[in-house]
Design a protein around this motif. Structure first.
Motif, short mmCIF file in Angstrom:
data_model
loop_
_atom_site.label_atom_id
_atom_site.label_comp_id
_atom_site.label_asym_id
_atom_site.label_seq_id
_atom_site.Cartn_x
_atom_site.Cartn_y
_atom_site.Cartn_z
N PHE A 76 0.82 -1.21 0.00
CA PHE A 76 0.00 0.00 0.00
C PHE A 76 0.86 1.27 0.00
CE2 PHE A 76 -3.54 -2.50 2.32
CZ PHE A 76 -4.09 -2.88 1.11
N THR A 77 1.95 1.24 0.77
CA THR A 77 2.78 2.45 0.90
C THR A 77 3.79 2.58 -0.24
OG1 THR A 77 4.25 1.19 2.38
CG2 THR A 77 2.57 2.59 3.40
N THR A 78 4.53 1.52 -0.51
CA THR A 78 5.64 1.60 -1.46
C THR A 78 5.18 1.48 -2.91
OG1 THR A 78 7.12 0.64 0.20
CG2 THR A 78 7.88 0.59 -2.09
N LEU A 79 4.27 0.54 -3.17
CA LEU A 79 3.86 0.31 -4.56
C LEU A 79 2.68 1.18 -4.98
CD1 LEU A 79 4.18 -3.59 -4.67
CD2 LEU A 79 5.91 -1.86 -5.18
N LEU A 80 1.74 1.42 -4.06
CA LEU A 80 0.56 2.22 -4.40
C LEU A 80 0.68 3.68 -3.97
CD1 LEU A 80 -2.33 -0.29 -3.54
CD2 LEU A 80 -1.17 0.09 -5.73
N GLY A 81 1.66 3.98 -3.12
CA GLY A 81 1.90 5.36 -2.72
C GLY A 81 0.89 5.92 -1.73
N LEU A 82 0.18 5.06 -0.98
CA LEU A 82 -0.78 5.55 0.00
C LEU A 82 -0.06 6.10 1.23
CD1 LEU A 82 -3.48 2.71 -0.04
CD2 LEU A 82 -3.47 4.85 -1.33
N HIS A 83 -0.74 7.02 1.92
CA HIS A 83 -0.16 7.55 3.17
C HIS A 83 -0.02 6.39 4.16
CE1 HIS A 83 0.22 9.80 6.93
NE2 HIS A 83 0.61 10.83 6.17
N PRO A 84 1.08 6.36 4.93
CA PRO A 84 1.31 5.24 5.86
C PRO A 84 0.18 5.00 6.84
CG PRO A 84 3.33 6.48 5.58
CD PRO A 84 2.26 7.23 4.84
N PHE A 85 -0.46 6.07 7.36
CA PHE A 85 -1.57 5.88 8.29
C PHE A 85 -2.77 5.24 7.59
CE2 PHE A 85 0.83 9.19 10.55
CZ PHE A 85 0.90 8.61 11.80
N THR A 86 -3.04 5.68 6.36
CA THR A 86 -4.13 5.08 5.58
C THR A 86 -3.82 3.61 5.28
OG1 THR A 86 -4.58 7.22 4.55
CG2 THR A 86 -5.48 5.26 3.46
N ALA A 87 -2.57 3.36 4.91
CA ALA A 87 -2.16 1.99 4.60
C ALA A 87 -2.30 1.08 5.81
CB ALA A 87 -0.71 1.99 4.10
N MET A 88 -1.92 1.59 6.98
CA MET A 88 -2.03 0.78 8.19
C MET A 88 -3.49 0.46 8.51
SD MET A 88 -0.30 1.40 11.92
CE MET A 88 1.27 0.80 11.34
N ALA A 89 -4.36 1.45 8.34
CA ALA A 89 -5.79 1.21 8.58
C ALA A 89 -6.35 0.19 7.60
CB ALA A 89 -6.55 2.53 8.48
N LEU A 90 -5.88 0.21 6.37
CA LEU A 90 -6.40 -0.72 5.35
C LEU A 90 -5.96 -2.15 5.58
CD1 LEU A 90 -6.08 1.39 2.08
CD2 LEU A 90 -8.18 0.72 3.26
N THR A 91 -4.91 -2.36 6.37
CA THR A 91 -4.48 -3.74 6.62
C THR A 91 -5.54 -4.52 7.40
OG1 THR A 91 -3.32 -3.11 8.67
CG2 THR A 91 -2.02 -3.12 6.62
N VAL A 92 -6.38 -3.83 8.17
CA VAL A 92 -7.42 -4.53 8.94
C VAL A 92 -8.47 -5.16 8.02
CG1 VAL A 92 -9.17 -4.31 10.74
CG2 VAL A 92 -7.03 -3.05 10.94
N PRO A 93 -9.13 -4.38 7.14
CA PRO A 93 -10.08 -5.03 6.22
C PRO A 93 -9.40 -6.01 5.28
CG PRO A 93 -9.81 -2.71 5.64
CD PRO A 93 -9.15 -2.91 6.97
N PHE A 94 -8.14 -5.74 4.92
CA PHE A 94 -7.42 -6.67 4.04
C PHE A 94 -7.28 -8.04 4.73
CE2 PHE A 94 -3.52 -8.76 2.66
CZ PHE A 94 -3.67 -8.76 1.29
N GLY A 95 -6.83 -8.03 5.98
CA GLY A 95 -6.67 -9.29 6.71
C GLY A 95 -8.00 -9.97 6.96
N ALA A 96 -9.05 -9.18 7.25
CA ALA A 96 -10.37 -9.76 7.49
C ALA A 96 -10.91 -10.43 6.24
CB ALA A 96 -11.32 -8.67 7.98
#
Length: 318
Positions: A76-96
């Motif tokens: 999310f951060t390195t390849l898609l360029g998302l803000h790190p806080f946004t990327a961290m929040a998105l890991t929750v629905p991704f894992g779910a």
């Protein structure tokens, strides 16, 4: 006046917050990093205890979601360029979301095969991560400096912020477990763990509850994987999907501390860290002592260290 168990649990959590939250003002960076690792370890152990200790869902593949969270955060951060806080929040629905097809496959297996199947799927995830383009293959890649600096421009500020973030996540996980286990769903969980057929006769849907636990656990484990990546500053298959760190040691922590008790993983994690720091230089002896301690505890008191005070009180009264 006798206090309710829920009140006592919430009071103990509040005292912990009051004591632990201000520590960065009085301790150094090394201690904060050490404590952050401990917070992540306790949080992972609490989630495994929620599955196995409270819900009777024995998985030995939770390192799959730790690694998935690490790699999704990096992507999310390195390849898609998302803000790190946004990327961290998105890991929750991704894992779910990732946990849904995993549970669908594993739910068709009986208890022992469920555990083995979860480990096999985790190893498949590890091997797949080593083949993904843009993630450094088997050796992995480090996070870009600008991603790390989003959590603090200076090293000291970053360590402090990650300390508070990891502690906040741990507190939220423990609070969630406390509230769930003192609700009607918590009673259904205990009933299902103790006697699944009897629970079904009372209207409990074991498969639905197990799926809910697995999905919640998968999402939060992915978040902890992202947090661990911030600690280590890199992803690589062997480290991010480590069976030893995120499954073997976690099971030891819960078993030695006490399964089915919220305080158990905390006691087990503290003991594990003390043993690790004092025995790590002795090589294989370190693992032998851990294994012997776990076996001795299971033989003497299957309820773990958390159950010893009640055992001793019962002996004294007898």
């Amino acid at each position: 006046m006798k206090r309710s168990p829920l009140f006592l649990a919430l009071a103990a959590l509040a005292v912990s917050v009051i004591v632990v939250a201000p520590l960065p003002f009085v301790v150094g960076n090394g201690t904060m990093r050490y404590m952050t690792d401990l917070f992540i370890m306790i949080a992972v152990a609490q989630l495994w205890n929620l599955l196995a200790g409270f819900g009777g869902v024995v998985s030995i593949g939770q390192h799959a979601f730790i690694g998935a969270g690490a790699y999704s955060f990096f992507g999310f951060t390195t390849l898609l360029g998302l803000h790190p806080f946004t990327a961290m929040a998105l890991t929750v629905p991704f894992g779910a979301l990732l946990s849904l097809p995993v549970f669908t496959i594993l739910s068709r297996m009986r208890v022992a095969y469920f555990a083995i199947g979860s480990w096999v799927l985790a190893e498949v995830f590890l091997l797949t991560a080593g083949k993904l383009p843009g993630f450094g293959g088997g050796s992995g890649l480090s996070l870009r400096p600008q991603i790390v600096k989003a959590f603090g421009a200076r090293t000291g500020a970053r360590i402090e912020n990650i300390y508070w973030l990891s502690f906040a996540i741990l507190v939220l996980i423990v609070l969630m477990i406390i509230l769930v286990m003192h609700s009607r769903k918590g009673y259904a969980l205990r009933a299902m763990r103790d006697n699944e057929n009897a629970a079904m006769a009372l209207g409990v849907n074991p498969n639905a509850i197990k799926m809910m636990l697995f999905v919640v656990s998968g999402g939060l484990l992915s978040l902890l994987g992202a947090l661990n990546t911030l600690q280590k500053l890199r992803v690589n298959p062997a480290g991010s999907f480590s069976l030893i760190d995120w499954t073997v040691f976690i099971i030891f922590i819960v078993v030695i501390g006490g399964m089915g008790r919220i305080i158990g993983p905390i006691i087990g994690a503290v003991l594990f860290v003390l043993l690790r720091e004092n025995l790590a230089n002795y090589g294989p002896v370190y693992m032998i002592v851990l294994g012997a301690a776990a076996i001795a505890m299971m033989l003497y008191e299957p309820g773990g260290l958390a159950a010893l005070p009640a055992r001793w009180r019962k002996r004294r009264s007898a």
